[in-house]
Design an enzyme around this catalytic site. Structure first.
Site, PDB file in Angstrom:
ATOM      1  N   GLY A 189      -9.393   8.800  10.336  1.00 63.74           N
ATOM      2  CA  GLY A 189      -9.063   8.410  11.698  1.00 63.74           C
ATOM      3  C   GLY A 189      -8.426   9.542  12.467  1.00 63.74           C
ATOM      4  O   GLY A 189      -8.666   9.715  13.676  1.00 63.74           O
ATOM      5  N   HIS A 219      -8.303  14.548   2.102  1.00 66.66           N
ATOM      6  CA  HIS A 219      -7.387  13.479   1.721  1.00 66.66           C
ATOM      7  C   HIS A 219      -7.591  13.134   0.248  1.00 66.66           C
ATOM      8  O   HIS A 219      -8.524  13.622  -0.394  1.00 66.66           O
ATOM      9  CB  HIS A 219      -7.627  12.225   2.580  1.00 66.66           C
ATOM     10  N   GLY A 245       0.811  -1.213   0.000  1.00 66.84           N
ATOM     11  CA  GLY A 245       0.000   0.000   0.000  1.00 66.84           C
ATOM     12  C   GLY A 245       0.845   1.264   0.000  1.00 66.84           C
ATOM     13  O   GLY A 245       2.077   1.219   0.058  1.00 66.84           O
ATOM     14  N   LYS A 292      -9.052   7.409  -0.442  1.00 69.73           N
ATOM     15  CA  LYS A 292      -9.139   7.099   0.982  1.00 69.73           C
ATOM     16  C   LYS A 292     -10.515   6.538   1.313  1.00 69.73           C
ATOM     17  O   LYS A 292     -11.542   7.076   0.884  1.00 69.73           O
ATOM     18  CB  LYS A 292      -8.855   8.345   1.831  1.00 69.73           C
ATOM     19  N   THR A 301      -3.335   1.543  11.316  1.00 67.59           N
ATOM     20  CA  THR A 301      -4.554   1.392  10.519  1.00 67.59           C
ATOM     21  C   THR A 301      -5.673   2.253  11.094  1.00 67.59           C
ATOM     22  O   THR A 301      -5.914   2.251  12.300  1.00 67.59           O
ATOM     23  CB  THR A 301      -5.002  -0.081  10.516  1.00 67.59           C
TER      24      THR A 301
END
Length: 268
Positions: A161, A151, A11, A155, A96
Site C-alpha cells: 500500500g 517486506h 496481528g 505480507k 489497513t
C-alpha cells in the site's frame, strides 16, 4: 491517558501498538480480534492478567471503553469496522492496506459523518517522502520513475500500500492519476515512456523498505525510506489517533495531521 481500541489486535501491528502504548501516553482498553481468533479471551498482557484487558469481539466493546480506534486488520473487515466506530461514535484511524476503490469510496462516505484518518503507512518519514516524491516528479518531468519495495515473506498485498501511494504521489507530480501511468510490477517488455513501474521483494523478516528512483541518462536520484522497528508505525498511529480524536467529521491523512500544507506555505 488516551483510551485506545485496537482492531486486528492480534496481528503484528496490533501487537506493536499494545507493546508501546504506555510509553506513547496511551492505554489499550479494547483489543478486538476476529470471531475465528484463537486469542479471544486471553489477556493482552500475558504477565499482567489482573489488568483485566483481554482480546474481545467487536460486539462486546462498550461506548465508554475507548476514545479512538486504530484499525490494523484486513481489508474485508473495513465495512464492519467503520460500522462499529459509527455505532460507538468513536473516531477511526484506518491503517489497513490493499483497499479497493470501492473501499476508498466507503472511507470518503464515512468521513461525512465521523472523523476518520486513512494512512497506508503511519510513519512520519513516509508522509514526508510522499511530498518529496511529488515535488521531484514535478520538477523533473522527463525522468523515468521506478518504485522498489521490500517486506517480510508473510505480507499479503503486492505492491505494498505504501508503494502504491508513493506511485500516486509521483503521478500527481506529473498531473496524472496513477491508473494512467502505472506499469504494475515489472515483467517482460520494453518500458513505455512516462510509465511508473514497481519492483517487489518478499523475504524473511524485512519490516519495510521503499525507494523511488528518478532516472534520466547520466543521472539518478533515489529517495529511500527504511524501517528497522515496528515501533515507528505504532508511534505514528498513536500520534494520528491523538490528533484525530479532537477533529470534526472528515476524511483526513497523515499530511493533515502534520499540517504539511501550512509548513510548505511558510517555507515558500
Amino acid at each position: 491517558m488516551m483510551k485506545l481500541g485496537i482492531l486486528g489486535a492480534s496481528g503484528r501491528m496490533g501487537q506493536a501498538v499494545i507493546a508501546n502504548a504506555s510509553r506513547l501516553n496511551a492505554t489499550v482498553t479494547a483489543a478486538v480480534v476476529s470471531d475465528q481468533s484463537s486469542r479471544y479471551g486471553e489477556p493482552i498482557y500475558p504477565n499482567a492478567a489482573e489488568a483485566g484487558v483481554r482480546f474481545q469481539h467487536a460486539g462486546e466493546v462498550k461506548p465508554e471503553q475507548v476514545d479512538v480506534f486504530i484499525d490494523f486488520s484486513l481489508p474485508q473487515a473495513l465495512e464492519n469496522n467503520i460500522a462499529l466506530a459509527k455505532r460507538l461514535r468513536v473516531p477511526l484511524v484506518v491503517c489497513t492496506t490493499g483497499l479497493s476503490e470501492q473501499q476508498h469510496s466507503l472511507l470518503a462516505q464515512a468521513g461525512q459523518s465521523m472523523p476518520i484518518l486513512y494512512a497506508a503507512n503511519t510513519s512520519v518519514g513516509i508522509t514526508l517522502l510522499r511530498q518529496l516524491v511529488q515535488l521531484t516528479a514535478a520538477a523533473l518531468p522527463d525522468t523515468d520513475i521506478e518504485i522498489f519495495e521490500a517486506h517480510h515473506s508473510a505480507k499479503r498485498d503486492a505492491p505494498s500500500g505504501t508503494a502504491v501511494v508513493l506511485g500516486e504521489s509521483a503521478a500527481a507530480g506529473r498531473g496524472k492519476r496513477l491508473s494512467e501511468l502505472s506499469a504494475g510490477v515489472r515483467g517482460d517488455g520494453v518500458r513505455e515512456p512516462g510509465s511508473i513501474g514497481f519492483s517487489v521483494v518478499r523475504a524473511a523478516d524485512i519490516i519495510g523498505e521503499h525507494t523511488v528512483l528518478f532516472a534520466h541518462p547520466g543521472e539518478r536520484i533515489e529517495l529511500t525510506h527504511r524501517v528497522s522497528n515496528r515501533q515507528i508505525f505504532a508511534r505514528g498511529a498513536v500520534q494520528a489517533a491523538e490528533w484525530l480524536k479532537d477533529q470534526p467529521s472528515g476524511l483526513y491523512s497523515m499530511a493533515d495531521m502534520l499540517q504539511l500544507k501550512t509548513l510548505l506555505k511558510q517555507l515558500i
